[in-house]
Write an enzyme that holds these catalytic residues in place. Structure first.
Site, PDB file in Angstrom:
ATOM      1  N   CYS A   2      31.467  35.414  28.812  1.00  0.00           N
ATOM      2  CA  CYS A   2      30.421  36.027  28.004  1.00  0.00           C
ATOM      3  C   CYS A   2      29.404  34.979  27.570  1.00  0.00           C
ATOM      4  O   CYS A   2      29.677  33.788  27.593  1.00  0.00           O
ATOM      5  CB  CYS A   2      31.034  36.649  26.761  1.00  0.00           C
ATOM      6  N   ARG A  27      26.401  34.604  32.910  1.00  0.00           N
ATOM      7  CA  ARG A  27      27.726  34.327  32.340  1.00  0.00           C
ATOM      8  C   ARG A  27      28.565  35.585  32.161  1.00  0.00           C
ATOM      9  O   ARG A  27      29.738  35.511  31.841  1.00  0.00           O
ATOM     10  CB  ARG A  27      27.571  33.635  30.988  1.00  0.00           C
ATOM     11  N   TRP A  76      31.535  39.982  29.480  1.00  0.00           N
ATOM     12  CA  TRP A  76      32.381  40.072  30.681  1.00  0.00           C
ATOM     13  C   TRP A  76      33.711  40.571  30.146  1.00  0.00           C
ATOM     14  O   TRP A  76      34.437  39.834  29.492  1.00  0.00           O
ATOM     15  CB  TRP A  76      32.510  38.695  31.330  1.00  0.00           C
ATOM     16  N   ASN A 102      33.152  35.083  22.163  1.00  0.00           N
ATOM     17  CA  ASN A 102      33.612  34.719  23.522  1.00  0.00           C
ATOM     18  C   ASN A 102      35.038  34.234  23.382  1.00  0.00           C
ATOM     19  O   ASN A 102      35.340  33.504  22.437  1.00  0.00           O
ATOM     20  CB  ASN A 102      32.823  33.529  24.086  1.00  0.00           C
ATOM     21  N   GLY A 103      35.867  34.550  24.374  1.00  0.00           N
ATOM     22  CA  GLY A 103      37.251  34.071  24.326  1.00  0.00           C
ATOM     23  C   GLY A 103      38.204  35.242  24.189  1.00  0.00           C
ATOM     24  O   GLY A 103      37.811  36.398  24.400  1.00  0.00           O
ATOM     25  N   GLU A 483      35.965  27.687  51.993  1.00  0.00           N
ATOM     26  CA  GLU A 483      34.792  27.859  51.135  1.00  0.00           C
ATOM     27  C   GLU A 483      33.840  28.907  51.735  1.00  0.00           C
ATOM     28  O   GLU A 483      33.291  29.739  51.016  1.00  0.00           O
ATOM     29  CB  GLU A 483      34.090  26.498  50.948  1.00  0.00           C
ATOM     30  N   LYS A 487      32.708  32.337  49.895  1.00  0.00           N
ATOM     31  CA  LYS A 487      31.304  32.707  49.671  1.00  0.00           C
ATOM     32  C   LYS A 487      31.048  34.118  50.172  1.00  0.00           C
ATOM     33  O   LYS A 487      30.434  34.935  49.485  1.00  0.00           O
ATOM     34  CB  LYS A 487      30.338  31.752  50.391  1.00  0.00           C
ATOM     35  N   GLU A 490      32.885  36.853  47.999  1.00  0.00           N
ATOM     36  CA  GLU A 490      32.494  37.049  46.591  1.00  0.00           C
ATOM     37  C   GLU A 490      31.108  37.655  46.434  1.00  0.00           C
ATOM     38  O   GLU A 490      30.844  38.312  45.441  1.00  0.00           O
ATOM     39  CB  GLU A 490      32.628  35.755  45.781  1.00  0.00           C
ATOM     40  N   HIS A 506      50.293  31.196  63.836  1.00  0.00           N
ATOM     41  CA  HIS A 506      51.476  31.418  62.989  1.00  0.00           C
ATOM     42  C   HIS A 506      51.376  32.737  62.217  1.00  0.00           C
ATOM     43  O   HIS A 506      52.087  32.936  61.245  1.00  0.00           O
ATOM     44  CB  HIS A 506      51.654  30.249  62.020  1.00  0.00           C
ATOM     45  N   LYS A 605      29.887  33.480  35.804  1.00  0.00           N
ATOM     46  CA  LYS A 605      29.860  32.025  35.911  1.00  0.00           C
ATOM     47  C   LYS A 605      30.679  31.471  34.764  1.00  0.00           C
ATOM     48  O   LYS A 605      30.646  32.006  33.661  1.00  0.00           O
ATOM     49  CB  LYS A 605      28.403  31.578  35.786  1.00  0.00           C
TER      50      LYS A 605
END
Ligand code: F6R
Length: 610
Positions: A2, A27, A76, A102-103, A483, A487, A490, A506, A605
């Site tokens: 947040c 955020r 968020w 936040n938290g 990576e 990308k 997401e 495998h 983020k």
């Protein structure tokens, strides 16, 4: 996660808050709200959705809120679904106290039950609302005191800001595990979870530490601890410029940040390379040459993209510096009761410097006596401040939720560190010099790849309807494959997995058919022949192959369905050249699919909750 903003000054607060929230939207972006003081009472506006939807709700013109003190929040969701009621700010029963948080308050259910039994009425399902009711319970004229008493009962993490009807030009903030910064303007004072919210107004800031409270008015701020002892704070200057947090002609922040990489990679190495001594200088390590010589092992700890950068670092440290290295996911390390061996140097890699998993892992390691260096982007972030030393990557602000330029800069730092340690051990001056020249040639090569972005866009348009992808690489490019897959998934929501190409046989080879394209990373390195065999295995099962290969590799061109060529380089330096096409591919696929590129669903983020 947040985002928080608070304002106390001469201007109408609502517009300052909305502007700040817009800058903080990366955020968290499922709902947002503001609360502004007015003589008639607190004016509260909150709404599910993006900041633009909140802005449409706030009256404009003559009806606009006139108050000059207020708080805002972009959410968020953690506790309670995404709706208007669960959006912050939250009020107490009387509607005289407003809080943004936040938290996570871990003991909120116990507190809530107690407060309900005492007669408090709750409007939301959030953990955060208990804070407003606790402050109400303890308020008897002194807001700071009431907040302090409320905080004493909380278990968990918070960055909070509160506003009270009786205090037209005062806000109280506090921090425990979620960042909060005070911005000092002329005749105006700000509180924010992130400096990007306030740098259009001021660059003078004060970072709060865990366990600190702050009371601000337009003219001053006062910091105290949980025992009401005053705390002296240092005023610091933020070096980021306003244009760095704007799109500057690009459609998305992610696009801008991908295209900034020739510059950001240069910045990460700037002033740190010494051609004469054929080594690197990393000033912030706080370690003497003797300390560095005593390093027998390195352990790198990180999450997500930063973890991938750490894995590239592991290949470098082992091959260039000949130092054993392990890389671990921070959330796993923390709860594993990790062993800390003597002479092991630890790195925590974190763009934001606030990722809870990485921060707590760092604290656990430090508690066990480890020396932990931070590799961070955000100056003044918690990991940067609490680590025993470290290296800033100097990427400039990364606003897009999907990390791109931070990855290449984090990787650059590991090239520098490996050179430094290598030169203290077996690496010759000539080899060190050649290494530096190769590293310095990377930005130009990245520029050449970016110049060919149109062809990658066409490829993305042709492939974006596929539902599943495999990304395959070997050696130092194996983490790059992971990576690339991260990308793609997401931001485009296409399912993608990154594997070592050797692992294909495998298990994952069972997935190969016309519907599952395989993207192979095929640099001209020592493992090229092995990867060629893997490509043939896929082709003989009628799989489609996209290959990212060295320029002019005819053999790859003949066998792959599609090819992205990158400039040739020494094999150690391909991660830079391999990752940029993958970033572009993911970006263009997401654009083509109409995704919200900078703010992909469910993400945010800076993951400041566990
Ligand atoms: C992916 C991404 C995340 C972050 C991860 C760690 O594009 O951005 O995987 O890399 O959340 O974040 P930091 O580096 O801020 O610790």
């Amino acid at each position: 996660m947040c985002g928080i903003i608070g304002y106390c000054g001469p201007k109408p607060a609502a517009s300052v808050l909305l502007e700040g929230l817009k800058r903080l939207e990366y955020r968290g972006y499922d709902s947002a709200g503001i609360c502004v003081w007015s003589p008639e009472g607190l004016e509260l506006y909150k709404r599910k959705g993006k900041i633009r939807e909140l802005a449409a709700l706030v009256p404009a013109g003559a009806a606009a809120p006139a108050g000059t003190c207020g708080i805002g929040h972009t959410r968020w969701a953690t506790h309670g679904e995404v709706n208007d009621l669960n959006a912050h700010p939250h009020l107490d029963c009387s509607g005289r106290i407003a809080v943004v948080h936040n938290g996570i308050i871990e003991n909120y259910l116990t507190l809530k039950e107690k407060l309900i039994a005492e007669g408090h009425r709750f409007a939301s399902e959030t953990d955060s609302e208990v804070i407003a009711h606790l402050i109400e319970k303890y308020y008897s004229g002194d807001l700071l005191e009431a907040v302090r008493k409320a905080l004493a009962l909380l278990k968990g993490t918070y960055g909070i800001v509160c506003l009270h009807r009786d205090h037209p030009d005062r806000l109280v903030g506090a921090r425990q595990g979620s960042p909060l910064v005070v911005g000092l303007g002329s005749g105006e004072t700000f509180l924010a979870s992130d400096v990007t919210a306030i740098i259009s107004h001021t660059k003078q800031v004060v970072y709060l530490e865990d366990g600190e409270l702050v009371s601000i008015s337009p003219q001053e701020f006062k910091t105290t601890d949980l025992k009401d002892q005053e705390v002296e704070k240092k005023v610091e200057s933020v070096s980021w410029e306003l244009e760095q947090i704007e799109k500057g002609g690009f459609t998305h922040f992610m696009e801008k940040e991908i295209f900034e990489q020739p510059e950001s990679i240069k910045r990460a190495m700037s002033g740190r390379l010494d051609l004469e001594e054929a080594t690197a200088h990393l000033g912030g390590l706080n370690m003497s040459n003797r300390d560095l010589l005593n390093v027998e092992r390195v352990r790198i700890v990180a999450a997500g993209t930063s973890w991938h950068a750490g894995l590239v670092g592991m290949y470098l440290l082992e091959s260039i510096a000949r130092i054993p290295c392990t890389v671990e996911i921070s959330s796993e390390l923390r709860y594993r009761n990790p062993l800390v061996e003597r002479n092991t140097l630890h790195f925590v890699v974190s763009q934001s410097g606030e990722t809870a998993d990485s921060l707590y892992a760092m604290r656990e390691l430090q508690r066990k006596g480890a020396t932990v260096l931070g590799v961070c982007n955000v100056v003044g972030s918690t990991i940067a401040r609490e680590s025993d030393g470290g290296v800033y990557i100097h990427s400039g602000p990364e606003i897009a939720v999907a990390s791109t330029k931070a990855f290449t800069s984090q990787v650059t730092v590991f090239y520098l560190f490996s050179l430094l340690l290598g030169r203290m051990r077996h690496l010759s001056a000539d080899a060190g010099r050649a290494f530096i020249q190769d590293l310095q040639s990377v930005p130009l090569k990245v520029e050449a790849i970016l110049a060919g972005s149109r062809a990658i866009r066409e490829l993305a348009v042709r492939y974006c309807q596929y539902k599943d992808f495999l990304f395959l690489g070997r050696g130092i490019n194996y983490p790059v494959a992971m990576e690339g897959a991260l990308k793609l998934k997401e931001i485009s929501y296409i399912h993608a997995e990154g594997y070592s190409a050797a692992e294909l046989k495998h298990g994952p080879i069972a997935l190969i058919n016309e519907e599952t394209p395989c993207l192979f990373l095929v640099p001209d390195d020592g493992l090229r022949e092995k990867i060629m065999s893997n490509i043939k295995e896929v082709k003989s099962r009628r799989g489609r192959v996209i290959a990212v290969c060295a320029a002019g590799d005819r053999e790859v061109r003949d066998i792959a369905d599609d090819v992205i060529e990158v400039p040739r380089a020494h094999e150690t330096f391909y991660p830079f050249l391999m990752v940029v096409p993958l970033q572009l591919l993911a970006y263009y696929a997401a654009v083509e699919l109409g995704r919200d590129v900078d703010q992909p669903r469910n993400l945010a983020k800076s993951v400041t909750v566990e």
